[in-house]
Design a protein around this motif. Structure first.
Motif, PDB file in Angstrom:
ATOM      1  N   TRP A  57       0.871  -1.198   0.000  1.00  0.00           N
ATOM      2  CA  TRP A  57       0.000   0.000   0.000  1.00  0.00           C
ATOM      3  C   TRP A  57       0.893   1.228   0.000  1.00  0.00           C
ATOM      4  O   TRP A  57       1.892   1.300   0.708  1.00  0.00           O
ATOM      5  CB  TRP A  57      -0.894  -0.002   1.224  1.00  0.00           C
ATOM      6  N   ARG A 142      -4.660   8.095   1.404  1.00  0.00           N
ATOM      7  CA  ARG A 142      -5.309   7.065   0.588  1.00  0.00           C
ATOM      8  C   ARG A 142      -4.380   6.642  -0.547  1.00  0.00           C
ATOM      9  O   ARG A 142      -3.625   7.452  -1.093  1.00  0.00           O
ATOM     10  CB  ARG A 142      -6.635   7.572   0.008  1.00  0.00           C
ATOM     11  N   SER A 143      -4.449   5.365  -0.882  1.00  0.00           N
ATOM     12  CA  SER A 143      -3.670   4.819  -1.996  1.00  0.00           C
ATOM     13  C   SER A 143      -4.469   3.684  -2.604  1.00  0.00           C
ATOM     14  O   SER A 143      -4.990   2.827  -1.872  1.00  0.00           O
ATOM     15  CB  SER A 143      -2.312   4.301  -1.508  1.00  0.00           C
ATOM     16  N   GLY A 144      -4.577   3.672  -3.924  1.00  0.00           N
ATOM     17  CA  GLY A 144      -5.332   2.626  -4.580  1.00  0.00           C
ATOM     18  C   GLY A 144      -6.790   2.590  -4.158  1.00  0.00           C
ATOM     19  O   GLY A 144      -7.396   1.512  -4.131  1.00  0.00           O
ATOM     20  N   GLN A 146      -7.926   3.092  -1.187  1.00  0.00           N
ATOM     21  CA  GLN A 146      -8.068   2.635   0.199  1.00  0.00           C
ATOM     22  C   GLN A 146      -7.326   3.551   1.155  1.00  0.00           C
ATOM     23  O   GLN A 146      -6.244   4.061   0.843  1.00  0.00           O
ATOM     24  CB  GLN A 146      -7.510   1.220   0.364  1.00  0.00           C
ATOM     25  N   LEU A 148      -5.282   3.875   4.843  1.00  0.00           N
ATOM     26  CA  LEU A 148      -4.337   2.992   5.521  1.00  0.00           C
ATOM     27  C   LEU A 148      -5.080   1.961   6.366  1.00  0.00           C
ATOM     28  O   LEU A 148      -4.763   0.761   6.336  1.00  0.00           O
ATOM     29  CB  LEU A 148      -3.393   3.820   6.402  1.00  0.00           C
ATOM     30  N   TYR A 151      -6.762  -0.768   4.246  1.00  0.00           N
ATOM     31  CA  TYR A 151      -5.823  -1.758   3.718  1.00  0.00           C
ATOM     32  C   TYR A 151      -5.351  -2.711   4.805  1.00  0.00           C
ATOM     33  O   TYR A 151      -5.353  -3.931   4.628  1.00  0.00           O
ATOM     34  CB  TYR A 151      -4.606  -1.079   3.074  1.00  0.00           C
ATOM     35  N   TYR A 155      -5.934  -6.708   5.052  1.00  0.00           N
ATOM     36  CA  TYR A 155      -4.783  -7.602   4.911  1.00  0.00           C
ATOM     37  C   TYR A 155      -4.645  -8.541   6.108  1.00  0.00           C
ATOM     38  O   TYR A 155      -4.540  -9.756   5.954  1.00  0.00           O
ATOM     39  CB  TYR A 155      -3.509  -6.781   4.744  1.00  0.00           C
TER      40      TYR A 155
END
Length: 359
Positions: A57, A142-144, A146, A148, A151, A155
């Protein structure tokens, strides 16, 4: 070593933890250009034959570039996660956004205003407002598509991942923020029924809160790892400002007047606002520092705080280029005056030494 043995080893507190070098290497990568971080993570030394690293992420940073974080996952083999590490960058004055630099300075120095945590905690637990500002920034990344939290929850909560150990790590300001990000993640994940082990691992971190917070943090995380160089001034903030003033006195290196004035000002302000700070009382791994010499007080402080210096003290391999030691210089009157009084340019230059791949 089996995957279960690796997971168990990740839970060893203090100086016995075999993965401290890996965590510090991740911290070193957090200061590199964001676009290069996934590739650099994949190139990290592995912990077992057949192991591998992957950036799962991020990296993600705030619009003003003040805060950055990413998540690195370590695999024993294909599809066999051992741990997932949330990595939080420290102060970086080499960013292109002036407002972001000011935001980082605010997070570092806003220590006279202490506030309660924004979740349930024991009575009297207080942290610096600047630290909570940094936490809010991390929470908003946010990344992709999502956040933190989204994600990490997905996971560690995925049954096929078999409950990997969750690590939260950072250096300098990133270390300070780790001490609030970790309990935020722990409490929020627990609300979703995710109660796997969490290992906060910090390097060169200043204090985040008062004595009650330090005790709360230690009680919450039995696997906490705190590494500090005894000649680094950053871990002495804000609980031991007198130690900052005197740290290099035994080596004949006098604290500059500019620094003395600033420290006295902070000491007076904290007395006026009746605030105090403390480091966690447990799992502290002291790394005996080696005086470098040959430079100014600022240069010595920069070298002692550098991640490469910490890596040397840990006996590991840096994944960034170490800074050169300061060259010996004539101690004429003008050089002595500059060293004593400092200058805005010197402060900026040293900040860059500390924070570009280091702080």
């Amino acid at each position: 070593m089996t995957i279960d043995a690796l997971k168990q080893a990740a839970l060893q507190p203090g100086p016995t933890n075999p993965f401290a070098v890996s965590y510090l290497q991740l911290c070193q990568l957090s200061y590199q250009a964001p676009a290069t971080i996934p590739t650099l993570v994949a190139q990290l030394p592995t912990l077992n034959a057949g192991g591998s690293w992957q950036c799962g992420w991020g990296p993600a940073q705030t619009a003003d570039q003040a805060n950055l974080a990413f998540v690195a996952n370590y695999f024993y083999g294909p599809g066999l996660p051992v741990f997932t590490a949330v990595v939080i960058r420290g102060t970086d004055v080499n960013i292109d956004n002036g407002l972001g630099i000011l935001e980082q300075i605010w997070e570092d120095l806003d220590v006279t205003n202490q506030v309660p945590l924004p979740w349930s905690a024991p009575s009297g637990v207080l942290v610096a407002q600047g630290t909570l500002d940094g936490l809010e920034n991390i929470q908003g990344l946010r990344s992709g598509g999502q956040s933190l939290l989204e994600y990490v929850a997905g996971y560690v909560g995925d049954p096929k991942n078999n409950t990997p150990v969750l690590v939260v790590t950072g250096h300098s300001l990133g270390a300070c923020l780790s001490t609030v990000v970790a309990p935020w993640l722990k409490g929020t994940l627990a609300q979703q029924g995710l109660t796997g082990p969490i290992v906060p691992a910090t390097f060169a971190g200043p204090t985040a809160g008062n004595t009650a917070f330090a005790q709360y943090f230690s009680d919450t995380f039995p696997y906490f790892l705190r590494y500090f160089n005894t000649l680094d001034i950053a871990p002495k903030a804000w609980s031991d400002l007198w130690g900052v003033e005197t740290v290099y006195d035994p080596y004949g290196l006098t604290t500059p007047d500019l620094v003395e004035v600033a420290l006295i000002g902070f000491e007076a302000a904290m007395l006026y606002y009746e605030v105090g700070y403390a480091q966690p009382p447990t799992n502290n791994a002291s790394l005996p520092g080696t005086f470098q010499g040959g430079g100014t007080w600022y240069e010595e402080a920069a070298l002692q705080h550098h991640t490469a210096t910490y890596m040397t003290l840990l006996g590991g391999q840096s994944v960034i280029v170490a800074p050169p030691r300061p060259a010996l210089r004539p101690k004429d009157g003008r050089a002595k005056l500059r060293a004593q009084l400092g200058s805005a340019r010197r402060l900026v230059d040293v900040s860059r030494q500390i924070d570009r791949g280091a702080a």
